[in-house]
Design a protein around this motif. Structure first.
Motif, PDB file in Angstrom:
ATOM      1  N   PRO A   6       0.309  -1.131 -48.894  1.00 34.84           N
ATOM      2  CA  PRO A   6      -0.655  -0.201 -49.487  1.00 34.84           C
ATOM      3  C   PRO A   6      -0.807  -0.426 -50.984  1.00 34.84           C
ATOM      4  CG  PRO A   6       0.793   0.953 -47.964  1.00 34.84           C
ATOM      5  CD  PRO A   6       1.339  -0.425 -48.107  1.00 34.84           C
ATOM      6  N   LEU A   7      -2.050  -0.244 -51.476  1.00 30.94           N
ATOM      7  CA  LEU A   7      -2.325  -0.475 -52.889  1.00 30.94           C
ATOM      8  C   LEU A   7      -1.616   0.533 -53.775  1.00 30.94           C
ATOM      9  CD1 LEU A   7      -6.111  -1.197 -52.461  1.00 30.94           C
ATOM     10  CD2 LEU A   7      -4.464  -2.793 -53.397  1.00 30.94           C
ATOM     11  N   LEU A  16      -9.215   9.266 -52.913  1.00 25.41           N
ATOM     12  CA  LEU A  16      -9.655   8.017 -52.291  1.00 25.41           C
ATOM     13  C   LEU A  16     -11.154   7.826 -52.464  1.00 25.41           C
ATOM     14  CD1 LEU A  16      -9.019   5.512 -50.611  1.00 25.41           C
ATOM     15  CD2 LEU A  16      -9.210   6.936 -48.550  1.00 25.41           C
ATOM     16  N   LEU A  17     -11.916   8.892 -52.296  1.00 27.03           N
ATOM     17  CA  LEU A  17     -13.363   8.798 -52.486  1.00 27.03           C
ATOM     18  C   LEU A  17     -13.696   8.457 -53.931  1.00 27.03           C
ATOM     19  CD1 LEU A  17     -14.464  11.885 -50.359  1.00 27.03           C
ATOM     20  CD2 LEU A  17     -14.837   9.475 -49.777  1.00 27.03           C
ATOM     21  N   THR A  18     -13.003   9.076 -54.868  1.00 23.51           N
ATOM     22  CA  THR A  18     -13.278   8.829 -56.283  1.00 23.51           C
ATOM     23  C   THR A  18     -12.938   7.399 -56.680  1.00 23.51           C
ATOM     24  OG1 THR A  18     -12.962  11.158 -56.890  1.00 23.51           O
ATOM     25  CG2 THR A  18     -12.729   9.539 -58.646  1.00 23.51           C
ATOM     26  N   ALA A 345     -11.636   7.999 -42.104  1.00 28.50           N
ATOM     27  CA  ALA A 345     -10.539   7.278 -41.447  1.00 28.50           C
ATOM     28  C   ALA A 345     -10.714   5.767 -41.626  1.00 28.50           C
ATOM     29  CB  ALA A 345     -10.490   7.639 -39.965  1.00 28.50           C
ATOM     30  N   ALA A 346     -11.946   5.294 -41.510  1.00 27.92           N
ATOM     31  CA  ALA A 346     -12.203   3.868 -41.717  1.00 27.92           C
ATOM     32  C   ALA A 346     -11.914   3.467 -43.156  1.00 27.92           C
ATOM     33  CB  ALA A 346     -13.651   3.539 -41.358  1.00 27.92           C
ATOM     34  N   LEU A 347     -12.372   4.277 -44.104  1.00 22.43           N
ATOM     35  CA  LEU A 347     -12.109   4.001 -45.517  1.00 22.43           C
ATOM     36  C   LEU A 347     -10.612   3.913 -45.783  1.00 22.43           C
ATOM     37  CD1 LEU A 347     -12.774   3.726 -48.518  1.00 22.43           C
ATOM     38  CD2 LEU A 347     -13.126   6.221 -48.595  1.00 22.43           C
ATOM     39  N   ARG A 348      -9.867   4.838 -45.215  1.00 23.19           N
ATOM     40  CA  ARG A 348      -8.413   4.831 -45.429  1.00 23.19           C
ATOM     41  C   ARG A 348      -7.780   3.597 -44.795  1.00 23.19           C
ATOM     42  NH1 ARG A 348      -5.304   8.405 -47.662  1.00 23.19           N
ATOM     43  NH2 ARG A 348      -6.924  10.010 -47.712  1.00 23.19           N
ATOM     44  N   TYR A 349      -8.267   3.182 -43.644  1.00 20.30           N
ATOM     45  CA  TYR A 349      -7.740   1.968 -43.018  1.00 20.30           C
ATOM     46  C   TYR A 349      -8.036   0.748 -43.886  1.00 20.30           C
ATOM     47  CZ  TYR A 349      -6.975  -1.790 -39.667  1.00 20.30           C
ATOM     48  OH  TYR A 349      -6.529  -2.936 -39.059  1.00 20.30           O
ATOM     49  N   PHE A 350      -9.276   0.644 -44.368  1.00 21.53           N
ATOM     50  CA  PHE A 350      -9.634  -0.489 -45.214  1.00 21.53           C
ATOM     51  C   PHE A 350      -8.762  -0.531 -46.472  1.00 21.53           C
ATOM     52  CE2 PHE A 350     -14.211   0.125 -43.539  1.00 21.53           C
ATOM     53  CZ  PHE A 350     -13.976  -0.718 -42.463  1.00 21.53           C
ATOM     54  N   TYR A 351      -8.576   0.624 -47.090  1.00 19.76           N
ATOM     55  CA  TYR A 351      -7.883   0.673 -48.375  1.00 19.76           C
ATOM     56  C   TYR A 351      -6.371   0.564 -48.227  1.00 19.76           C
ATOM     57  CZ  TYR A 351      -6.743   2.164 -53.135  1.00 19.76           C
ATOM     58  OH  TYR A 351      -6.254   2.227 -54.420  1.00 19.76           O
ATOM     59  N   CYS A 390     -23.414   5.608 -53.365  1.00 20.70           N
ATOM     60  CA  CYS A 390     -24.455   6.635 -53.265  1.00 20.70           C
ATOM     61  C   CYS A 390     -24.262   7.542 -52.054  1.00 20.70           C
ATOM     62  CB  CYS A 390     -25.824   5.970 -53.211  1.00 20.70           C
ATOM     63  SG  CYS A 390     -26.271   5.118 -54.747  1.00 20.70           S
ATOM     64  N   MET A 391     -23.934   6.967 -50.912  1.00 27.73           N
ATOM     65  CA  MET A 391     -23.784   7.797 -49.721  1.00 27.73           C
ATOM     66  C   MET A 391     -22.473   8.591 -49.745  1.00 27.73           C
ATOM     67  SD  MET A 391     -26.603   7.666 -48.153  1.00 27.73           S
ATOM     68  CE  MET A 391     -26.602   7.965 -46.378  1.00 27.73           C
ATOM     69  N   ILE A 392     -21.453   8.070 -50.395  1.00 29.86           N
ATOM     70  CA  ILE A 392     -20.266   8.910 -50.614  1.00 29.86           C
ATOM     71  C   ILE A 392     -20.662  10.136 -51.424  1.00 29.86           C
ATOM     72  CG2 ILE A 392     -18.092   9.075 -51.889  1.00 29.86           C
ATOM     73  CD1 ILE A 392     -17.393   6.289 -50.977  1.00 29.86           C
ATOM     74  N   GLU A 393     -21.494   9.942 -52.437  1.00 33.29           N
ATOM     75  CA  GLU A 393     -21.902  11.083 -53.269  1.00 33.29           C
ATOM     76  C   GLU A 393     -22.758  12.066 -52.484  1.00 33.29           C
ATOM     77  OE1 GLU A 393     -21.422  13.547 -56.185  1.00 33.29           O
ATOM     78  OE2 GLU A 393     -20.499  11.551 -56.171  1.00 33.29           O
TER      79      GLU A 393
END
Length: 494
Positions: A6-7, A16-18, A345-351, A390-393
């Motif tokens: 993990p990073l 994570l979003l930020t 969940a996908a974002l967390r897996y990628f990161y 943009c879509m996260i925002e």
């Protein structure tokens, strides 16, 4: 491709979003061209060439607004950068009846041909730019000279686009003109795909609008609009090609960075586009979980998301109907407003799981990867990085949606093409619903509810001994959904 260390220690969802937005923002801020425009692509190592992109730069304009709101830059810094972009488009970039080329030399403004006959104006890419500029125009609304001057310059660019010219005398829009303003490629713009915003803006134009009837004769004439309510993985897709199971996910992103599909129905095509995009995303995810071609890295709680992106051998519009084992992080992440749980969940897996294999601090996630081929892209692409931030925002605050939709021309266009309110909270409802049957059953709405298809819902009047329901009636209506293809007319379930 093995999972990586993990990073950082586990981040909260907000953190994570930020961090995803912050590093993706760098593509458009730290690595923009001298004109302020976004490069078509930048390498993970090294520098970009001279090719900037009109559509990707439109996404970048919106990313700059997000950067202001998230505190990555100041409002004045953002205004200055967008002012530089507008000045470049006004004074340097070649235009064709107000329409810009797909690729432009970021130093000189001269058109870089996308292909032999695609050497002039690109109406779709220009519409992505105008979507961004209209959002910026609505955002910079302070009564100060610098912001008012920017608004005036944006309006000049917006008013200069001759949308009607690109009908070439027909009943639909065409994608291109060559450098002699001729319709050589003869590629009509018809749905369903990423181009809905093009028709919306063409109808909204205050100076060169197309007739609203072209929404029907042009945009809605595409074959995918004729294929309705197909079911995949127990999820109903309102429109879309069956073989592709909805197609690449960028269909759900590019036109919707500014346009908010929530609570609206296209009455001519009988589609709620939020429902469409949500179903499309969930089907794409379900396909990857099923993994019929047995690619490495697909599966439950693993990577998912097929869209147009780089691949080991070439760029391709990846989808369930064109699956080459290539996952693009933008696909799942940019669907965040439609499927927040699944996209997070996908974002967390990628990161966290793939980590530095596909992420670095230059500009966040690389464009794509293929674990089966043990391949990771060496580039980022503007048209994929832009939708991420943009879509996260739009999921977090709805900011870009709010500003774009506040434009009076857009609201007027929606009236012209007969979009109506449609309060559809979530299209996939699996539990029986109970609705109050008013006046203790004396007024029975059972035969007044429009169910389409008629066999999709079972409605019965049942006793209500516990007095549930807003009117505490003795009788209530019990709705049991028999599949996922149902809509209501007269009842909006909130």
């Amino acid at each position: 491709m093995r999972e990586s260390t993990p990073l950082t220690p586990t981040l909260t969802d907000e953190e994570l979003l930020t961090i995803t937005q912050r590093y993706t923002f760098k593509y458009f801020w730290d690595y923009a061209s001298s004109s302020g425009m976004a490069y078509e692509r930048i390498p993970v190592s090294g520098t970009a060439g001279n090719t900037v992109t009109s559509g990707g730069s439109g996404f970048g304009v919106m990313a700059i607004l997000v950067g202001i709101e998230r505190g990555f830059i100041t409002r004045e810094q953002g205004r200055q950068r967008i002012d530089k972009i507008v000045d470049f488009l006004t004074n340097s970039a070649t235009n064709y009846k107000g329409v810009f080329a797909h690729w432009i030399n970021g130093n000189t403004g001269v058109t870089i041909p996308f292909s032999a006959d695609d050497n002039g104006g690109d109406l779709v890419e220009t519409s992505f730019m105008m979507q961004g500029l209209i959002t910026a125009r609505q955002y910079f609304n302070q009564p100060i000279v610098t912001e008012q001057a920017l608004v005036i310059k944006i309006n000049i660019l917006w008013n200069n686009v001759d949308w009607n010219y690109f009908t070439f005398g027909s009943n639909k829009l065409y994608w291109h003109c060559n450098n002699e303003l001729q319709n050589v490629k003869n590629l009509g713009i018809v749905g369903w795909n990423e181009c809905m915003i093009t028709y919306l803006l063409a109808i909204a134009s205050p100076t060169h609008a197309i007739d609203p009837s072209l929404w029907k004769s042009g945009w809605s004439s595409g074959g995918t609009y004729k294929t309705k309510n197909q079911k995949f993985y127990d999820i109903t897709l309102p429109i879309g090609n069956g073989n592709a199971k909805g197609g690449p996910l960028f269909f759900a992103h590019y036109s919707f960075l500014g346009f908010n599909p929530k609570n609206l129905r296209d009455t001519y095509n009988d589609v709620n586009y939020f429902q469409q995009n949500q179903a499309h995303t969930l089907i794409n995810r379900a396909y990857c979980e099923q993994n019929p071609l047995t690619y490495t890295g697909y599966g439950q709680n693993k990577a998912w998301g097929l869209t147009a992106s780089d691949g080991p051998t070439s760029y391709s519009a990846h989808s369930p109907g064109n699956d080459k084992g290539v996952i693009a992080p933008t696909a799942a992440i940019s669907s965040m407003p439609y499927t927040p749980k699944e996209s997070l969940a996908a974002l967390r897996y990628f990161y966290e799981k793939l980590g530095p294999k596909i992420w670095n601090e230059k500009a966040g996630f690389v464009d794509s990867f293929n674990e089966t081929a043990n391949w990771v892209d060496g580039s980022y692409l503007a048209i994929d990085q832009g939708p991420i931030i943009c879509m996260i925002e739009n999921y977090r605050s709805g900011m870009l949606w709010d500003y774009f939709m506040s434009a009076p021309e857009i609201q007027s266009a929606l009236i012209k093409i007969q979009f109506k309110p449609d309060y559809y909270p979530r299209p996939i409802i699996r539990e029986p619903l109970v609705i109050d049957n008013f006046e203790n059953g004396q007024i029975n709405f059972t035969n007044k509810i429009n169910i389409n298809p008629a066999a999709s819902m079972q409605i019965t009047v049942v006793d209500n001994p516990d007095k549930t329901g807003s009117n505490q009636s003795n009788k209530v209506l019990k709705f049991k959904r028999l599949d996922n293809a149902t809509k209501w007319a007269g009842f909006f379930l909130l």
